[in-house]
Scaffold this active site. Structure first.
Site, PDB file in Angstrom:
ATOM      1  N   LYS A 196     -18.872 -64.009 -67.911  1.00  0.00           N
ATOM      2  CA  LYS A 196     -18.412 -65.372 -67.757  1.00  0.00           C
ATOM      3  C   LYS A 196     -18.447 -66.068 -69.112  1.00  0.00           C
ATOM      4  O   LYS A 196     -19.126 -65.578 -69.988  1.00  0.00           O
ATOM      5  CB  LYS A 196     -19.252 -66.112 -66.712  1.00  0.00           C
ATOM      6  CG  LYS A 196     -20.670 -66.496 -67.169  1.00  0.00           C
ATOM      7  CD  LYS A 196     -21.385 -67.286 -66.117  1.00  0.00           C
ATOM      8  CE  LYS A 196     -21.301 -68.761 -66.377  1.00  0.00           C
ATOM      9  NZ  LYS A 196     -22.460 -69.348 -67.039  1.00  0.00           N
ATOM     10  N   HIS A 225     -22.476 -69.596 -60.144  1.00  0.00           N
ATOM     11  CA  HIS A 225     -23.743 -69.263 -59.478  1.00  0.00           C
ATOM     12  C   HIS A 225     -23.932 -70.048 -58.174  1.00  0.00           C
ATOM     13  O   HIS A 225     -24.282 -69.487 -57.144  1.00  0.00           O
ATOM     14  CB  HIS A 225     -24.931 -69.550 -60.394  1.00  0.00           C
ATOM     15  CG  HIS A 225     -24.785 -68.960 -61.776  1.00  0.00           C
ATOM     16  ND1 HIS A 225     -24.222 -67.736 -62.003  1.00  0.00           N
ATOM     17  CD2 HIS A 225     -25.151 -69.438 -62.996  1.00  0.00           C
ATOM     18  CE1 HIS A 225     -24.245 -67.476 -63.305  1.00  0.00           C
ATOM     19  NE2 HIS A 225     -24.795 -68.501 -63.930  1.00  0.00           N
TER      20      HIS A 225
HETATM   21  C1  BG6 Z   1     -26.009 -68.982 -67.335  1.00  0.00           C
HETATM   22  C2  BG6 Z   1     -25.675 -70.386 -67.780  1.00  0.00           C
HETATM   23  O1  BG6 Z   1     -24.956 -68.425 -66.611  1.00  0.00           O
HETATM   24  O2  BG6 Z   1     -27.180 -69.023 -66.509  1.00  0.00           O
HETATM   25  C3  BG6 Z   1     -26.828 -71.035 -68.507  1.00  0.00           C
HETATM   26  O3  BG6 Z   1     -24.546 -70.321 -68.642  1.00  0.00           O
HETATM   27  C4  BG6 Z   1     -28.072 -70.982 -67.642  1.00  0.00           C
HETATM   28  O4  BG6 Z   1     -26.538 -72.375 -68.823  1.00  0.00           O
HETATM   29  C5  BG6 Z   1     -28.325 -69.545 -67.172  1.00  0.00           C
HETATM   30  O5  BG6 Z   1     -29.181 -71.448 -68.388  1.00  0.00           O
HETATM   31  C6  BG6 Z   1     -29.474 -69.513 -66.186  1.00  0.00           C
HETATM   32  O6  BG6 Z   1     -29.795 -68.193 -65.842  1.00  0.00           O
HETATM   33  P1  BG6 Z   1     -31.226 -67.843 -65.257  1.00  0.00           P
HETATM   34  O7  BG6 Z   1     -31.105 -66.430 -64.854  1.00  0.00           O
HETATM   35  O8  BG6 Z   1     -32.206 -68.095 -66.372  1.00  0.00           O
HETATM   36  O9  BG6 Z   1     -31.466 -68.784 -64.114  1.00  0.00           O
END
Ligand code: BG6
Length: 486
Positions: free
Chosen positions: A164, A256
């Site tokens: 992404k 997400h």
């Molecule tokens: C990423 C985003 O996809 O996911 C980020 O671009 C975010 O902004 C990150 O901080 C969070 O991932 P995780 O696994 O740490 O919750």
């Protein structure tokens, strides 16, 4: 001691494979991909005959490249020198220029030189860990230098995994899909959303469809509302330039959060086939009620943390926090609100999906509190069910107790990282946790309607380290509800 492969019943032989990573010197490779691959190598999760080619524009050899990654990554430092040494045996670094297909011809020759004397064909897997602007050049380079060629003696599998952001809006996502589909077929394309690799996100489907008590209750008649909250402590300073162009809506909600929403609301697929799971998710994404001016005014909050301009390097209207009330126009969910929120620089790191059941019309006790089922995605991976119980003693007083199923206590083994899980699925050719083109497009179609209404939504401010803007609280309070966690 049992290996991870034994614990997870992975007693299979994966075919000989070459995995090539484009963007190998970037943050994603250093922070996630290389640590995941190193760990998988150590745990013998990779194919027996496996080679990793890391492509970048800098002048490195394999050893210098690994040293560079180790310096950049805080995670790899934990590996012992012998483990690094053994990893070097399967690693090579290749310097190539994405603008010049000729610069990749030697790589294509190296690949076939490895195959020919042994009369075997390696599966060729490509990981596009670069900015999407480079996807077109990389795909062209792969095609023109012969790296996508099939193999006569057996059916070589060629797959591509793309990171992404997959587009910035519906039009650019469609362009990207069109571009990739020029070179690959849909069953070769693996669009990643790393939240799908998280154990607790995968558990959403298992908890719903392996426990038959839930399905009869899983609808607007018994559920008051659903809440999906992803709160982050980190600021947007790390990838400031990318984030400033993206904002919370596109960075987090489009992918997400909408994926989790789809998993918690979709109908049961007829089986676990990738297409059947994705068919159900896409139906939800297509049924999301578009935002129009009025819905946006009452159902959305956008805000920025104080001090963001310093992190971004200039003043900016980009939101670092967003809260939305959304609806799914499908009979099962008609009229039931779903509240979504995510933000950076908050007082805690927490990701949860909560299903709030309705209060009973009639309760023979005083204070029958509504039941809430919460999937805690991270940290402290767990499932919680709030149930009413009698307080010991005289009289009949109720207490709402938390029935907790914690992963740490229940499973002594290590939880595989999301990237390890997804890389393994990519190696195995399992698309269940990857996103199909129509899912991406349906998600963007909805997000475009929110983005289009943004101008009507004032940008609020909140303090770094706070629980977010006051307005987000009001979004729920106006409906007589409140966020589960403040
Ligand atoms: C990423 C985003 O996809 O996911 C980020 O671009 C975010 O902004 C990150 O901080 C969070 O991932 P995780 O696994 O740490 O919750």
């Amino acid at each position: 001691m049992k290996s991870i492969a034994d614990i997870h019943h992975l007693d299979r032989d994966l075919p000989p494979t070459v995995l090539t990573i484009f963007g190998a010197t970037g943050d994603l490779s250093a922070d996630y991909l290389l640590p995941a691959l190193l760990h998988m190598h150590q745990e013998k999760l990779l194919p027996k005959d496996f080679h990793l080619v890391c492509v970048g524009r800098r002048d490195f050899d394999a050893k210098k490249y690994l040293d560079f990654i180790i310096k950049k990554s805080s995670i790899i430092k934990k590996f012992k020198p012998a483990q690094k040494q053994s990893f070097l045996k399967i690693l090579s670094y290749y310097k190539g220029d994405f603008g010049d297909p000729k610069s990749f011809e030697p790589l294509a020759r190296q690949m076939s030189d490895r195959e020919q004397p042994r009369h075997i064909c390696y599966n060729r897997l490509y990981y596009f860990a670069t900015s999407p602007q480079l996807f077109a050049s990389i795909a062209r380079v792969l095609k023109e230098s012969g790296l996508l060629m099939s193999c006569r003696s057996h059916q070589r599998q060629v797959r591509v995994l793309v990171e992404k952001p997959f587009g910035f809006n519906l039009a650019s996502a469609r362009d990207l899909n069109r571009l990739l589909l020029k070179y690959f077929s849909e069953d070769q394309i693996y669009r990643i959303d790393h939240y799908m690799g998280k154990e607790t996100v995968q558990n959403l489907m298992v908890a719903r469809f392996a426990n038959f008590i839930f399905e009869p209750l899983w609808n607007k008649d018994n559920i008051d509302h659903i809440e999906i909250s992803v709160l982050e402590k980190d600021t947007a300073a790390v990838r400031a330039e990318y984030y400033d162009q993206t904002g919370a809506l596109r960075d987090f909600v489009q992918n997400h959060i909408l994926q989790m929403l789809a998993l918690v609301t979709m109908d049961q697929p007829q089986d676990l086939a990738a297409e059947h799971i994705r068919d159900q998710k896409v139906k939800i994404l297509q049924a999301l009620r578009p935002y129009n001016g009025a819905a946006a005014r009452g159902g959305a909050v956008r805000a920025q943390y104080e001090g963001y301009a310093k992190d971004a390097g200039h003043s900016s209207e980009t939101e670092t926090y967003i809260a939305l009330k959304v609806f799914i126009d499908a009979p099962r969910w008609q009229g039931m609100p779903i509240y979504l929120r995510t933000g950076k620089a908050l007082n805690k790191k927490l990701a949860e999906v909560s299903v709030h059941f309705k209060e009973p019309d009639r309760c023979i006790f005083r204070d029958c509190a509504p039941n809430i089922l919460t999937f805690r995605i991270q940290p402290d991976e767990s499932v919680h069910l709030l149930l009413n119980n009698k307080v010991p003693g005289f009289g009949i007083n109720l207490h709402r107790g938390d029935y907790e199923f914690g992963y740490n206590k229940a499973f002594m083994s290590e939880i595989p990282s999301a990237y390890e899980r997804l890389l393994l699925d990519f190696l195995e050719g399992d698309q269940r946790l990857f996103i199909r083109s129509d899912e991406i497009e349906a998600a963007w179609k909805f997000i475009d309607t929110v983005a289009g209404s943004m101008a009507a939504i004032p940008l609020d401010r909140y303090k770094k380290g706070s629980h977010g803007p006051e307005e987000a609280g009001k979004l729920m309070e106006n409906d007589g509800r409140e966020w589960r966690t403040r």
